[in-house]
Design a protein around this motif. Structure first.
Motif, short mmCIF file in Angstrom:
data_model
loop_
_atom_site.label_atom_id
_atom_site.label_comp_id
_atom_site.label_asym_id
_atom_site.label_seq_id
_atom_site.Cartn_x
_atom_site.Cartn_y
_atom_site.Cartn_z
N GLN A 66 0.84 -1.10 -0.11
CA GLN A 66 -0.02 0.16 0.14
C GLN A 66 0.98 1.34 0.01
O GLN A 66 2.05 1.11 0.45
CB GLN A 66 -0.72 0.01 0.97
N LEU A 67 0.18 2.22 -0.49
CA LEU A 67 1.15 3.65 -0.25
C LEU A 67 0.87 4.20 1.10
O LEU A 67 0.08 3.70 1.88
CB LEU A 67 0.33 4.66 -1.27
N PRO A 68 1.78 4.78 1.50
CA PRO A 68 2.05 5.35 2.76
C PRO A 68 1.21 6.38 3.48
O PRO A 68 1.54 6.99 4.41
CB PRO A 68 3.60 5.71 3.00
N TYR A 69 0.23 6.73 2.61
CA TYR A 69 -0.82 7.69 2.98
C TYR A 69 -2.37 7.07 2.73
O TYR A 69 -2.41 6.36 1.96
CB TYR A 69 -0.47 9.11 2.39
N ALA A 70 -3.07 7.90 3.18
CA ALA A 70 -4.79 7.64 3.04
C ALA A 70 -5.15 7.43 1.61
O ALA A 70 -4.66 8.19 0.74
CB ALA A 70 -5.42 8.65 3.74
N PRO A 71 -6.14 6.59 1.21
CA PRO A 71 -6.53 6.37 -0.12
C PRO A 71 -7.07 7.67 -0.54
O PRO A 71 -7.73 8.26 0.27
CB PRO A 71 -7.57 5.31 -0.06
N GLY A 72 -6.91 7.97 -1.67
CA GLY A 72 -7.53 9.28 -2.40
C GLY A 72 -6.57 10.30 -2.24
O GLY A 72 -7.01 11.41 -2.81
N ARG A 73 -5.66 10.19 -1.54
CA ARG A 73 -4.39 11.43 -1.34
C ARG A 73 -3.30 11.27 -2.42
O ARG A 73 -3.04 10.35 -2.95
CB ARG A 73 -3.87 11.55 0.02
N ARG A 74 -2.95 12.46 -2.89
CA ARG A 74 -1.68 12.25 -3.95
C ARG A 74 -0.68 13.28 -3.51
O ARG A 74 -0.67 14.35 -2.95
CB ARG A 74 -2.43 12.84 -5.27
N PHE A 75 0.75 12.60 -3.65
CA PHE A 75 1.85 13.23 -3.31
C PHE A 75 2.82 13.15 -4.27
O PHE A 75 2.94 12.09 -4.83
CB PHE A 75 2.43 13.14 -1.77
N LYS A 76 3.66 14.10 -4.31
CA LYS A 76 4.74 14.09 -5.38
C LYS A 76 6.05 13.23 -4.58
O LYS A 76 6.43 13.46 -3.74
CB LYS A 76 5.19 15.41 -5.84
N LEU A 92 19.07 2.21 -0.34
CA LEU A 92 19.08 2.37 -1.76
C LEU A 92 17.69 2.25 -2.33
O LEU A 92 17.54 2.95 -3.42
CB LEU A 92 19.94 1.18 -2.32
N TYR A 93 16.83 1.47 -1.81
CA TYR A 93 15.55 1.49 -2.46
C TYR A 93 14.28 2.44 -1.60
O TYR A 93 13.23 2.04 -1.72
CB TYR A 93 15.21 -0.14 -2.48
N ALA A 94 14.91 3.27 -0.93
CA ALA A 94 13.93 4.04 -0.25
C ALA A 94 13.04 4.97 -1.48
O ALA A 94 13.72 5.01 -2.42
CB ALA A 94 14.61 5.11 0.65
N VAL A 95 12.05 5.37 -1.07
CA VAL A 95 11.03 6.22 -1.82
C VAL A 95 10.75 7.58 -0.94
O VAL A 95 10.22 7.25 0.18
CB VAL A 95 9.87 5.88 -2.62
N ASP A 96 10.89 8.88 -1.45
CA ASP A 96 10.70 10.13 -0.65
C ASP A 96 9.22 10.64 -1.31
O ASP A 96 9.50 10.94 -2.53
CB ASP A 96 11.82 11.01 -0.41
N TRP A 97 8.35 11.28 -0.62
CA TRP A 97 7.24 11.84 -0.87
C TRP A 97 7.46 13.05 -0.23
O TRP A 97 7.71 13.39 0.92
CB TRP A 97 5.92 11.25 -0.48
N LYS A 98 6.91 14.29 -0.94
CA LYS A 98 6.92 15.64 -0.32
C LYS A 98 5.34 15.64 0.08
O LYS A 98 4.26 15.49 -0.53
CB LYS A 98 6.91 16.68 -1.64
N MET A 99 5.30 15.76 1.66
CA MET A 99 4.11 15.93 2.42
C MET A 99 3.95 16.81 3.21
O MET A 99 5.23 17.08 3.80
CB MET A 99 3.95 14.38 3.13
N PRO A 100 2.91 17.56 3.65
CA PRO A 100 3.00 18.57 4.64
C PRO A 100 3.23 17.90 5.80
O PRO A 100 2.79 16.84 6.23
CB PRO A 100 1.37 19.14 4.58
N LEU A 104 -0.70 11.87 7.99
CA LEU A 104 -0.66 10.77 8.51
C LEU A 104 0.24 9.85 7.80
O LEU A 104 0.00 10.01 6.51
CB LEU A 104 -2.07 10.26 8.91
N VAL A 105 0.89 8.82 8.41
CA VAL A 105 1.71 7.92 7.45
C VAL A 105 1.32 6.66 7.77
O VAL A 105 0.97 6.43 9.09
CB VAL A 105 3.11 8.17 7.97
N PHE A 106 1.10 5.79 6.78
CA PHE A 106 0.48 4.46 7.00
C PHE A 106 1.54 3.39 6.67
O PHE A 106 2.41 3.81 5.85
CB PHE A 106 -0.73 4.30 5.97
N ALA A 107 1.46 2.29 7.46
CA ALA A 107 2.39 1.29 7.29
C ALA A 107 1.85 0.73 5.88
O ALA A 107 0.88 0.17 5.42
CB ALA A 107 2.08 -0.02 8.12
N ALA A 108 3.13 0.12 4.77
CA ALA A 108 2.68 -0.39 3.59
C ALA A 108 2.13 -1.75 3.58
O ALA A 108 1.84 -2.28 2.72
CB ALA A 108 4.24 -0.22 2.68
#
Length: 115
Positions: A66-76, A92-100, A104-108
């Protein structure tokens, strides 16, 4: 956590380097050191390193993460795999999102978010 120690006149119940998974939010005895000769000088030097989370966790290609944020939200995404800024070694395989701040951060997947 991994401990590496150089011992002088000390023995341990662990062999170094010693790696252990320690439970959260409690004091845990990882190993003990005892003098070999009671009246002789003893000393030690050590290094340690740690990684948050479980060293037993493994990626599962058959699982839809799952994405680390609530369904329906979008982040770059600001940095992906092998990113030149900070994605080296264990990141090496980390992904960073720009979030305010405060988002809330969710477990994947099942487990606990540790950082």
């Amino acid at each position: 956590m991994t401990f590496d120690m150089k011992l002088l006149n000390l023995e341990s119940n662990a062999q170094f380097p010693y790696t252990a998974t320690l439970p959260p939010r409690q004091i845990t005895e990882a190993f003990t050191l005892s003098p070999i000769e009671a009246d002789a000088k003893w000393e030690y030097t050590y290094t340690n390193c740690y990684k948050l989370g479980s060293n037993c966790a493994r990626h599962d290609d058959s699982y839809v993460y799952q994405l680390p944020y609530a369904p329906g939200r979008r982040f770059k995404v600001t940095q992906g795999y092998n990113g030149s800024f900070s994605h080296k070694g264990s990141n090496l395989y980390a992904v960073d999102w720009k979030m305010p701040e405060g988002t809330l951060v969710f477990a994947a997947r099942e487990g606990m978010v540790v950082k």
